[in-house]
Design an enzyme around this catalytic site. Structure first.
Site, PDB file in Angstrom:
ATOM      1  CD  GLU A   1      32.026  44.124  36.449  1.00  0.00           C
ATOM      2  OE1 GLU A   1      31.656  45.290  36.180  1.00  0.00           O
ATOM      3  OE2 GLU A   1      32.065  43.664  37.602  1.00  0.00           O
TER       4      GLU A   1
ATOM      5  CD  GLU B   1      27.394  45.015  39.251  1.00  0.00           C
ATOM      6  OE1 GLU B   1      27.532  45.276  40.455  1.00  0.00           O
ATOM      7  OE2 GLU B   1      27.942  44.037  38.698  1.00  0.00           O
TER       8      GLU B   1
END
Ligand SMILES: *[C@@H]1O[C@H](CO)[C@@H](O)[C@H](O)[C@H]1NC(C)=O
Ligand SMILES: *[C@@H]1O[C@H](CO)[C@@H](O)[C@H](O)[C@H]1NC(C)=O
Ligand SMILES: *[C@@H]1O[C@H](CO)[C@@H](O)[C@H](O)[C@H]1NC(C)=O
Ligand SMILES: *[C@@H]1O[C@H](CO)[C@@H](O)[C@H](O)[C@H]1NC(C)=O
Ligand SMILES: *[C@@H]1O[C@H](CO)[C@@H](O)[C@H](O)[C@H]1NC(C)=O
Ligand SMILES: *[C@@H]1O[C@H](CO)[C@@H](O)[C@H](O)[C@H]1NC(C)=O
Length: 519
Positions: free
Chosen positions: A370, A261
């Site tokens: 994820e 991220e």
């Protein structure tokens, strides 16, 4: 008469198989204001034995639903007119195996610190049963695992593998207790019980705080100095140390993502471990430092799959463009990792988006690395499992090669997490009771991971009409068996009329059900 007789013999047959196979069924427990979970303890955990090839002329269907079925197994005869369906509507699905699309890498979740900490908090017999539930031929056969490189928010402290200030040469680099006690033992056990060759990949959250402009694990720091400079090089060397260290524990690592991220890591008040990379800075890091450093250490793209991005799908297109349109950076890149946040059934993100990404960059694979629900432990929520099934089907139908959830095991408050708070998972553990609870989503993911074995190929199908809330994907396994997974997320039953190579199967999918057919 005849029809009843054959159904009767069929049921006797199923009964016989169940009695000899002694499958352990779900011990269901109702959750107040939700659906059910399945309870496991040190001596009992429900299982799903290795799939048997159906007899010629038959398919097997496994179904799970909101009412509490978990992988109920039924044999179905092709071309029997035995549909006694009372469904309001019927949909014809025609499969064409000669239409072949992407191959499948696998399904799985992450070996986080919190996962290992929870597995370690209970009797080892229970931990064994849970790892077997995820990875063995007696479970849902996860074939992929994500390994955080150092700490994440799902750790009980923030840390890195080298917290000695300005140790650019990484002299003090070392695996931590989290690796040796909480991750490595369970990864090794998964490797041992898996019938597949596990594809494991590492992902870092934050470098050591001293490598970052803000000297913190969280908030919006980036690597110090010039792009390509000494901090960037030290951070690249850190990846090689991780790969070598896990290799020395006999854990072969199949891939890496460059950074978890990186775009989220641009938020000034971000609460947990992160690192800010922009598309151009990630490109330069891969091109100038990480790519050449991995290659020099023997981790060339044929041996180690490097994935870029690893962030929420809504930022994907802008982020990967500078990387994948730069030949010198792109030559190191095998895949694009993305997360379901920002692209899940609740977000209204455009549907064919991932197919467009595939068409733009056909030489890299797409992997959902994820997913989790953001509303706490949320035990017993069938709708959460349904949303995963919807997302997996949509991903597979849009050229995605695999799908991973987030933490494999959490406590009853959706932690431990050093920042406080917590997110949902597929399994929660209550150490005080010595029990674990398999969430509905454990089963809805299992409807893919158990049946769609690694290296399967998605094949074509068409439907005669599009029905709201019905999703279907069709796959051919390496052993040539065909798998159809269907989700009915609506409130009414639907009759499926499945046709393949001149043969026909008819069976009902009830409201709020997931089914996996195999033949
Ligand atoms: C474990 O679960 C099984 C099946 O529900 C049950 O029979 C057994 O009593 C449980 N063991 C303990 C110690 O609670
Ligand atoms: C199956 O797909 C192939 C390739 O697109 C096509 O040539 C063939 O006609 C299709 N078969 C049927 C029965 O539609
Ligand atoms: C773990 O559970 C098993 C099975 O119930 C039992 O035999 C064993 O004594 C337990 N171990 C501990 C340390 O409680
Ligand atoms: C993120 O990194 C870029 C480039 O390194 C930098 O220009 C930008 O200011 C950073 N963003 C934040 C919020 O710090
Ligand atoms: C970042 O982490 C520190 C502890 O290392 C904490 O004090 C601070 O509140 C965190 N920042 C945010 C925005 O949560
Ligand atoms: C789809 O499912 C939702 C949720 O169950 C329901 O509210 C909606 O009416 C369904 N739509 C149709 C067309 O069945």
């Amino acid at each position: 008469m005849n029809k009843h007789f054959s159904i009767f013999t069929l049921f006797s047959c199923i009964f016989f198989i169940i009695t000899v196979n002694a499958r352990r069924e779900c011990i269901a427990r109702k959750v107040p204001n939700a659906d059910t979970v399945c309870v496991c303890n040190a001596t009992y955990c429900d299982d799903l034995p290795a799939l048997q090839r159906p007899q010629p002329g038959f398919a097997t269907v496994f179904e799970s639903n909101k009412q509490g079925l978990r992988f109920r197994q039924t044999a179905l005869k092709f071309d029997s007119m035995a549909s006694q369906s009372t469904a309001d509507q019927s949909v014809t699905i025609t499969i064409n195996r000669t239409q072949r699309y992407q191959s499948v890498l696998g399904f799985g979740a992450a070996f986080t610190d919190s996962t290992g900490q929870m597995l370690k908090s209970v009797n080892q017999s229970l931990a064994d049963l849970l790892i077997e539930s995820y990875f063995s031929a007696n479970g849902i056969e996860y074939s992929m695992g994500r390994i955080p490189i150092g700490g994440t928010d799902f750790s009980d402290r923030p840390y890195s593998y080298d917290d000695t200030d300005d140790d650019l040469e990484l002299k003090h680099w070392a695996l931590q207790r989290e690796d040796t006690e909480w991750k490595i033992p369970f990864i090794k056990q998964a490797l041992k019980v898996s019938p597949h060759k596990l594809r494991l990949f590492g992902s870092p959250w934050s470098p050591p705080a001293w490598m970052k402009t803000n000297h913190r694990f969280n908030e919006s720091g980036y690597l110090r100095g010039d792009v390509g400079g000494q901090y960037y090089q030290s951070w690249a060397n850190y990846f090689v140390k991780f790969l070598d260290a896990y290799k020395s524990h006999d854990i072969p690592v199949w891939g890496l993502t460059v950074e978890n991220e990186p775009v989220e890591g641009q938020q000034p008040h971000y609460g947990f471990n992160c690192l800010n990379f922009t598309g151009p800075t990630e490109r330069d890091f891969v091109k100038l430092n990480l790519g050449p450093t991995l290659a020099k250490a023997g981790y060339t793209p044929d041996k180690l799959k490097l994935m870029v991005f690893d962030d929420n799908a809504n930022f994907l297109a802008d982020f990967v463009k500078p990387i994948l349109t730069d030949k010198e950076a792109a030559k190191y890149v095998s895949g694009i990792a993305y997360h379901w946040y920002g692209n899940n059934p609740m977000s209204g993100f455009p549907d064919p988006f991932l197919t467009e990404v595939h068409n733009t960059y056909p030489n890299v694979f797409l992997l959902n690395t994820e997913a989790c629900h953001l509303d706490g432990a949320a035990l017993g929520r069938w709708d959460h499992g349904e949303k995963y099934a919807y997302d997996i089907i949509r991903a597979l139908n849009n050229y995605v090669s695999g799908w991973l959830e987030w933490n494999m095991a959490l406590d009853m408050n959706a932690g431990p997490r050093w920042t406080g708070g917590g997110f949902g998972g597929t399994l929660n553990i209550d150490p005080a009771k010595g029990e674990a609870y398999k969430q509905p989503s454990f089963y809805t993911i299992g409807h893919f991971s158990k049946f769609v074995s690694p290296d399967s190929i998605r094949v074509g199908h068409s439907v005669d009409k599009s029905v709201a809330n019905l999703s279907v994907v069709t796959i051919q396994r390496p052993d040539k068996q065909l798998v159809l997974v269907a989700l009915n997320a609506g409130d009414t039953d639907i009759e499926l009329d499945i046709r393949e190579s001149g043969h026909r199967l008819r069976y009902k999918i009830a409201a709020h059900s997931v089914q996996s057919y195999i033949w």
